[in-house]
Design a protein around this motif. Structure first.
Motif, PDB file in Angstrom:
ATOM      1  N   LEU A  39     -26.044 -33.485   9.709  1.00 44.62           N
ATOM      2  CA  LEU A  39     -26.659 -33.647   8.393  1.00 44.62           C
ATOM      3  C   LEU A  39     -27.621 -34.830   8.378  1.00 44.62           C
ATOM      4  CD1 LEU A  39     -26.901 -32.652   5.491  1.00 44.62           C
ATOM      5  CD2 LEU A  39     -24.936 -34.107   4.906  1.00 44.62           C
ATOM      6  N   GLY A  40     -27.237 -35.934   9.009  1.00 45.83           N
ATOM      7  CA  GLY A  40     -28.130 -37.091   9.082  1.00 45.83           C
ATOM      8  C   GLY A  40     -29.430 -36.766   9.800  1.00 45.83           C
ATOM      9  N   ALA A  41     -29.325 -36.019  10.918  1.00 43.42           N
ATOM     10  CA  ALA A  41     -30.526 -35.619  11.656  1.00 43.42           C
ATOM     11  C   ALA A  41     -31.369 -34.654  10.834  1.00 43.42           C
ATOM     12  CB  ALA A  41     -30.136 -34.993  12.991  1.00 43.42           C
ATOM     13  N   TRP A  42     -30.724 -33.705  10.184  1.00 43.43           N
ATOM     14  CA  TRP A  42     -31.431 -32.709   9.356  1.00 43.43           C
ATOM     15  C   TRP A  42     -32.239 -33.384   8.245  1.00 43.43           C
ATOM     16  CZ3 TRP A  42     -32.787 -27.726   9.114  1.00 43.43           C
ATOM     17  CH2 TRP A  42     -33.102 -27.171   7.872  1.00 43.43           C
ATOM     18  N   ARG A  43     -31.611 -34.365   7.622  1.00 42.38           N
ATOM     19  CA  ARG A  43     -32.271 -35.064   6.516  1.00 42.38           C
ATOM     20  C   ARG A  43     -33.158 -36.215   6.991  1.00 42.38           C
ATOM     21  NH1 ARG A  43     -27.332 -35.462   2.076  1.00 42.38           N
ATOM     22  NH2 ARG A  43     -27.289 -33.230   1.561  1.00 42.38           N
ATOM     23  N   LYS A  44     -33.220 -36.410   8.297  1.00 40.52           N
ATOM     24  CA  LYS A  44     -34.033 -37.469   8.903  1.00 40.52           C
ATOM     25  C   LYS A  44     -33.678 -38.846   8.333  1.00 40.52           C
ATOM     26  CE  LYS A  44     -37.799 -34.449  10.113  1.00 40.52           C
ATOM     27  NZ  LYS A  44     -38.026 -33.222   9.511  1.00 40.52           N
ATOM     28  N   LEU A  45     -32.368 -39.102   8.284  1.00 38.14           N
ATOM     29  CA  LEU A  45     -31.880 -40.367   7.743  1.00 38.14           C
ATOM     30  C   LEU A  45     -31.957 -41.507   8.752  1.00 38.14           C
ATOM     31  CD1 LEU A  45     -28.633 -39.055   5.963  1.00 38.14           C
ATOM     32  CD2 LEU A  45     -30.868 -39.537   4.913  1.00 38.14           C
ATOM     33  N   GLY A  46     -32.054 -41.180  10.025  1.00 37.22           N
ATOM     34  CA  GLY A  46     -32.038 -42.212  11.053  1.00 37.22           C
ATOM     35  C   GLY A  46     -30.628 -42.726  11.326  1.00 37.22           C
ATOM     36  N   ARG A  47     -29.638 -42.009  10.829  1.00 39.50           N
ATOM     37  CA  ARG A  47     -28.230 -42.368  10.998  1.00 39.50           C
ATOM     38  C   ARG A  47     -27.393 -41.140  10.656  1.00 39.50           C
ATOM     39  NH1 ARG A  47     -26.482 -42.127   5.881  1.00 39.50           N
ATOM     40  NH2 ARG A  47     -27.894 -42.773   4.208  1.00 39.50           N
ATOM     41  N   LYS A  48     -26.106 -41.234  10.945  1.00 41.22           N
ATOM     42  CA  LYS A  48     -25.197 -40.187  10.491  1.00 41.22           C
ATOM     43  C   LYS A  48     -25.136 -40.234   8.972  1.00 41.22           C
ATOM     44  CE  LYS A  48     -21.957 -40.137  14.357  1.00 41.22           C
ATOM     45  NZ  LYS A  48     -20.543 -40.302  14.728  1.00 41.22           N
ATOM     46  N   ALA A  49     -24.951 -39.090   8.369  1.00 37.87           N
ATOM     47  CA  ALA A  49     -24.735 -39.064   6.920  1.00 37.87           C
ATOM     48  C   ALA A  49     -23.392 -39.726   6.623  1.00 37.87           C
ATOM     49  CB  ALA A  49     -24.741 -37.626   6.412  1.00 37.87           C
ATOM     50  N   MET A  50     -23.310 -40.366   5.507  1.00 36.93           N
ATOM     51  CA  MET A  50     -22.070 -41.003   5.075  1.00 36.93           C
ATOM     52  C   MET A  50     -21.132 -39.926   4.508  1.00 36.93           C
ATOM     53  SD  MET A  50     -22.728 -44.046   5.952  1.00 36.93           S
ATOM     54  CE  MET A  50     -21.293 -44.858   5.306  1.00 36.93           C
ATOM     55  N   PRO A  51     -19.818 -40.155   4.562  1.00 36.12           N
ATOM     56  CA  PRO A  51     -18.887 -39.150   4.041  1.00 36.12           C
ATOM     57  C   PRO A  51     -19.229 -38.631   2.637  1.00 36.12           C
ATOM     58  CG  PRO A  51     -17.664 -40.749   5.305  1.00 36.12           C
ATOM     59  CD  PRO A  51     -19.089 -41.261   5.225  1.00 36.12           C
ATOM     60  N   PRO A  52     -19.609 -39.467   1.680  1.00 37.99           N
ATOM     61  CA  PRO A  52     -19.968 -38.910   0.364  1.00 37.99           C
ATOM     62  C   PRO A  52     -21.201 -37.994   0.414  1.00 37.99           C
ATOM     63  CG  PRO A  52     -19.517 -41.256   0.167  1.00 37.99           C
ATOM     64  CD  PRO A  52     -19.566 -40.944   1.639  1.00 37.99           C
ATOM     65  N   GLU A  53     -22.127 -38.282   1.327  1.00 39.93           N
ATOM     66  CA  GLU A  53     -23.302 -37.417   1.482  1.00 39.93           C
ATOM     67  C   GLU A  53     -22.894 -36.062   2.058  1.00 39.93           C
ATOM     68  OE1 GLU A  53     -26.929 -40.489   2.402  1.00 39.93           O
ATOM     69  OE2 GLU A  53     -25.329 -40.378   3.915  1.00 39.93           O
ATOM     70  N   VAL A  54     -21.969 -36.086   3.013  1.00 42.29           N
ATOM     71  CA  VAL A  54     -21.470 -34.833   3.589  1.00 42.29           C
ATOM     72  C   VAL A  54     -20.717 -34.047   2.519  1.00 42.29           C
ATOM     73  CG1 VAL A  54     -19.965 -33.792   5.336  1.00 42.29           C
ATOM     74  CG2 VAL A  54     -21.347 -35.804   5.915  1.00 42.29           C
ATOM     75  N   ALA A  55     -19.879 -34.720   1.764  1.00 42.71           N
ATOM     76  CA  ALA A  55     -19.087 -34.065   0.718  1.00 42.71           C
ATOM     77  C   ALA A  55     -19.983 -33.397  -0.325  1.00 42.71           C
ATOM     78  CB  ALA A  55     -18.153 -35.067   0.049  1.00 42.71           C
ATOM     79  N   ALA A  56     -21.170 -33.945  -0.566  1.00 42.25           N
ATOM     80  CA  ALA A  56     -22.091 -33.406  -1.574  1.00 42.25           C
ATOM     81  C   ALA A  56     -22.978 -32.279  -1.039  1.00 42.25           C
ATOM     82  CB  ALA A  56     -22.962 -34.536  -2.134  1.00 42.25           C
ATOM     83  N   LEU A  57     -22.877 -31.954   0.233  1.00 46.38           N
ATOM     84  CA  LEU A  57     -23.686 -30.887   0.829  1.00 46.38           C
ATOM     85  C   LEU A  57     -23.484 -29.585   0.058  1.00 46.38           C
ATOM     86  CD1 LEU A  57     -25.453 -29.853   3.250  1.00 46.38           C
ATOM     87  CD2 LEU A  57     -23.291 -29.414   4.441  1.00 46.38           C
ATOM     88  N   THR A  58     -24.573 -28.927  -0.278  1.00 48.92           N
ATOM     89  CA  THR A  58     -24.498 -27.655  -1.009  1.00 48.92           C
ATOM     90  C   THR A  58     -24.458 -26.478  -0.035  1.00 48.92           C
ATOM     91  OG1 THR A  58     -26.893 -27.358  -1.131  1.00 48.92           O
ATOM     92  CG2 THR A  58     -25.833 -28.632  -2.927  1.00 48.92           C
TER      93      THR A  58
END
Length: 173
Positions: A39-58
């Motif tokens: 998810l972090g790579a997909w969103r081009k965050l430059g890091r792993k997505a944080m757990p709350p970001e993963v939890a909010a994935l639609t």
């Protein structure tokens, strides 16, 4: 997106379930089969997505990720049914390269982790799709048994692969 890919994605969602963050899972926080790193790579965050970001994935975003990151690398649309579903489910669970290598080994193609014309021809030349489904699932479980996390996740993985196999065999007409 094809109807068969949409169906395969629904099946994967059923196997993967919703949000999990098991302390022994090297993938960390995961939802719908999408890890924090993916998810972090997909969103081009430059890091792993944080757990709350993963939890909010639609579901909608997860569907786009599964198509782009997993279905396209395995050339899903060019694989015959139900081989497409079996390889796709493994790609989501173990990565596209591992799924492709297992497919190549099962059809006698050069094992390099990239699906090219020779691999596609070898797959399309298989007349007994039921035998190929069984061979793929057996090989997948053999790979998983060698993972250090087998003790923790082996029972669930076995159930998943058995479900994939039964579902794929039911798809054969």
């Amino acid at each position: 997106m094809s109807d068969t890919l949409a169906q395969s994605i629904k099946l994967v969602f059923g196997s993967e379930g919703g949000y999990v963050n098991h302390p022994r899972d090297p993938g960390g926080a995961t939802k719908y089969g999408i890890t924090a790193a993916t998810l972090g790579a997909w969103r081009k965050l430059g890091r792993k997505a944080m757990p709350p970001e993963v939890a909010a994935l639609t579901l909608a975003e997860a569907t786009r990720i599964l198509d782009k990151q997993y279905a396209q690398p395995i050339r899903y649309a060019e694989l015959p049914s139900p081989i497409d579903y079996v390889v796709f489910d493994e790609a989501v669970n173990s990565g596209p390269v591992q799924a492709i290598k297992d497919l190549q080994a099962c059809v006698g193609a050069k094992v390099d982790g990239n699906i090219g014309i020779n691999t596609l021809r070898a797959v399309q030349g298989i007349n007994d799709r039921a035998a190929l489904v069984r061979k793929l699932c057996t090989r997948r479980l053999s790979f998983m048994r060698r993972l250090k996390t087998w003790v923790t996740f082996g029972r669930g993985w076995t159930n998943r692969v058995n479900h994939v196999q039964a579902t794929a065999l039911a798809m054969i007409k």
